[in-house]
Design an enzyme around this catalytic site. Structure first.
Site, PDB file in Angstrom:
ATOM      1  N   ILE A 132       0.886  -1.166   0.000  1.00 13.66           N
ATOM      2  CA  ILE A 132       0.000   0.000   0.000  1.00 13.66           C
ATOM      3  C   ILE A 132       0.923   1.214   0.000  1.00 13.66           C
ATOM      4  O   ILE A 132       1.752   1.369   0.899  1.00 13.66           O
ATOM      5  CB  ILE A 132      -0.902  -0.001   1.254  1.00 13.66           C
ATOM      6  CG1 ILE A 132      -1.817  -1.239   1.227  1.00 13.66           C
ATOM      7  CG2 ILE A 132      -1.713   1.287   1.337  1.00 13.66           C
ATOM      8  CD1 ILE A 132      -2.617  -1.461   2.502  1.00 13.66           C
ATOM      9  N   ASN A 146       3.486  -3.894  -9.114  1.00 17.37           N
ATOM     10  CA  ASN A 146       3.514  -2.963 -10.256  1.00 17.37           C
ATOM     11  C   ASN A 146       3.969  -3.687 -11.524  1.00 17.37           C
ATOM     12  O   ASN A 146       3.433  -3.470 -12.620  1.00 17.37           O
ATOM     13  CB  ASN A 146       4.477  -1.806  -9.997  1.00 17.37           C
ATOM     14  CG  ASN A 146       4.026  -0.904  -8.854  1.00 17.37           C
ATOM     15  OD1 ASN A 146       2.849  -0.887  -8.508  1.00 17.37           O
ATOM     16  ND2 ASN A 146       4.956  -0.179  -8.265  1.00 17.37           N
ATOM     17  N   GLU A 204      12.231  -7.144  -2.735  1.00 19.66           N
ATOM     18  CA  GLU A 204      11.374  -6.622  -1.658  1.00 19.66           C
ATOM     19  C   GLU A 204      10.676  -7.735  -0.888  1.00 19.66           C
ATOM     20  O   GLU A 204       9.770  -7.465  -0.105  1.00 19.66           O
ATOM     21  CB  GLU A 204      10.322  -5.649  -2.228  1.00 19.66           C
ATOM     22  CG  GLU A 204      10.897  -4.303  -2.588  1.00 19.66           C
ATOM     23  CD  GLU A 204       9.839  -3.286  -3.009  1.00 19.66           C
ATOM     24  OE1 GLU A 204       8.700  -3.660  -3.297  1.00 19.66           O
ATOM     25  OE2 GLU A 204      10.182  -2.094  -3.042  1.00 19.66           O
ATOM     26  N   ASP A 223       5.496  12.165 -12.094  1.00 18.42           N
ATOM     27  CA  ASP A 223       5.806  11.286 -10.963  1.00 18.42           C
ATOM     28  C   ASP A 223       6.591  10.086 -11.507  1.00 18.42           C
ATOM     29  O   ASP A 223       6.073   9.338 -12.338  1.00 18.42           O
ATOM     30  CB  ASP A 223       4.467  10.822 -10.328  1.00 18.42           C
ATOM     31  CG  ASP A 223       4.661   9.936  -9.107  1.00 18.42           C
ATOM     32  OD1 ASP A 223       5.802   9.529  -8.840  1.00 18.42           O
ATOM     33  OD2 ASP A 223       3.652   9.641  -8.451  1.00 18.42           O
ATOM     34  N   ASP A 242       9.396  -0.254 -12.968  1.00 19.33           N
ATOM     35  CA  ASP A 242       8.511  -1.433 -12.952  1.00 19.33           C
ATOM     36  C   ASP A 242       7.759  -1.546 -14.280  1.00 19.33           C
ATOM     37  O   ASP A 242       7.590  -2.641 -14.822  1.00 19.33           O
ATOM     38  CB  ASP A 242       7.496  -1.328 -11.802  1.00 19.33           C
ATOM     39  CG  ASP A 242       8.178  -1.169 -10.453  1.00 19.33           C
ATOM     40  OD1 ASP A 242       9.310  -1.681 -10.312  1.00 19.33           O
ATOM     41  OD2 ASP A 242       7.591  -0.537  -9.558  1.00 19.33           O
ATOM     42  N   SER A 294      -0.462   4.481 -12.868  1.00 20.51           N
ATOM     43  CA  SER A 294       0.168   5.270 -13.939  1.00 20.51           C
ATOM     44  C   SER A 294       0.593   4.409 -15.133  1.00 20.51           C
ATOM     45  O   SER A 294       0.988   4.942 -16.170  1.00 20.51           O
ATOM     46  CB  SER A 294       1.400   6.008 -13.391  1.00 20.51           C
ATOM     47  OG  SER A 294       2.452   5.091 -13.130  1.00 20.51           O
TER      48      SER A 294
HETATM   49  O1  RIB Z   1       8.926   0.968  -7.698  1.00 24.55           O
HETATM   50  C1  RIB Z   1       7.925   1.711  -7.036  1.00 24.55           C
HETATM   51  C2  RIB Z   1       7.449   0.971  -5.824  1.00 24.55           C
HETATM   52  O2  RIB Z   1       8.489   0.866  -4.892  1.00 24.55           O
HETATM   53  C3  RIB Z   1       6.331   1.656  -5.086  1.00 24.55           C
HETATM   54  O3  RIB Z   1       5.051   1.330  -5.585  1.00 24.55           O
HETATM   55  C4  RIB Z   1       6.553   1.243  -3.640  1.00 24.55           C
HETATM   56  O4  RIB Z   1       5.578   0.383  -3.142  1.00 24.55           O
HETATM   57  C5  RIB Z   1       7.944   0.586  -3.628  1.00 24.55           C
HETATM   58  O5  RIB Z   1       7.884  -0.773  -3.496  1.00 24.55           O
END
Ligand code: RIB
EC number: 2.7.1.15
Length: 295
Positions: free
Chosen positions: A11, A42, A136, A240, A246, A285
């Protein structure tokens, strides 16, 4: 070819600020938006919007239901995303007046994935499939080895970079995707404007991996063995930059899956990323296939 993206779901809490907050400073933001993000999610959204068959695997909390609905609405298969009692991953994003961001992560469900769940998920995938990873979630080392054993191709976006990445079995990764900061870290170099030096070091270190290096306004480089391909950015007005990388990865992979050449895939990926930075937010986006592909 199907894609299994084992990756983060976050989030995103996006604070619009004049500048990135300094140590000891308290700063008012001019807006706050809560939206869908996570590098993994993403990238799955980008793959799906580009028309590729993609399964997302990972873990969210009870607060993550809207993320699953959104991913589903884009065409992502969310049947491999598990739910647990705790919180979904969170990203606190500052977006400054120059449209640059700074991100703080809380791992939440991304840190609760188990090797037993990975085994269960991977049994549905094989040598025709591609595993997509970022940095991540936990157990990335296990995922790379298990996927390689099953004959899957592996694509890893080495983001965010931290020194633990250097201990991963990256020699088993078929496609390594980095930006200039991640590339320098992976190459064991200081950051340098000499991107070709980073690229050459990566090619030497990972002779069996294709390398994709994105370098912001200076476009991107593909390298594998003796082949080098450069592509310029698709220039748009930046609103932005969140999720630009991604979007690039999702569209690159989807283009290759559609049978496009590497050069064409770089062109489509660059266009998709250029459109993404011209719009606010992360997942929201990412453009649709109709806006990117030339028919
Ligand atoms: O690459 C962008 C993403 O990095 C964001 O959406 C945020 O959640 C982080 O993981």
């Amino acid at each position: 070819m199907r894609f299994l993206n084992y990756g983060s779901v976050n989030i995103d809490l996006i604070f619009t600020v004049d500048h990135i907050v300094k140590g000891g400073e308290t700063l008012q933001s001019t807006s706050l938006n809560k939206s869908a993000g996570g590098k993994g999610a993403n990238q799955s959204a980008a793959l799906a919007k580009a028309g590729a068959p993609v399964f997302h695997a990972g873990k969210v909390g009870q607060d993550g239901g809207f993320l699953l609905q959104l991913l589903s609405s884009y065409g992502v298969d969310v049947s491999c995303i598990r739910t647990y009692e705790g919180s979904t991953g969170q990203a606190l994003i500052q977006l400054d007046a120059n449209k640059q961001n700074a991100i703080i992560l809380y791992s939440g469900g991304n840190g609760q994935i188990t090797t037993a769940e990975i085994d269960q998920t991977l049994q549905h995938f094989g040598s025709d499939d591609v595993l997509v990873l970022q940095n991540e979630i936990v157990h990335t080392d296990y995922l790379i080895k298990a996927a390689a054993q099953r004959g899957m191709k592996v694509c890893m976006n080495v983001a965010p970079f931290d020194p633990s990445v250097l201990t991963l079995p990256l020699e088993l990764v078929d496609l390594l995707v980095v930006n200039e900061i991640e590339g320098a870290g992976l190459a064991g170099m200081q950051e340098t404007p000499d991107f070709k030096a980073i690229l050459e070091r990566l090619v030497t270190r990972f002779p069996n991996s294709q390398i994709l290096l994105t370098i912001g306004k200076q476009g991107c480089w593909y390298a594998f063995k003796d082949l080098r391909i450069h592509h310029d950015i698709y220039d748009t007005e930046v609103v932005d930059t969140t999720a630009a990388g991604d979007t690039f990865i999702g569209y690159y992979l989807a283009s290759i899956a559609r049978g496009h050449s590497i050069r064409q895939a770089l062109q489509y990926a660059s266009k998709a990323a250029g459109l993404a930075v011209s719009r606010p937010g992360a997942m929201a986006s990412i453009p649709l296939a109709d806006e990117v592909f030339y028919y």
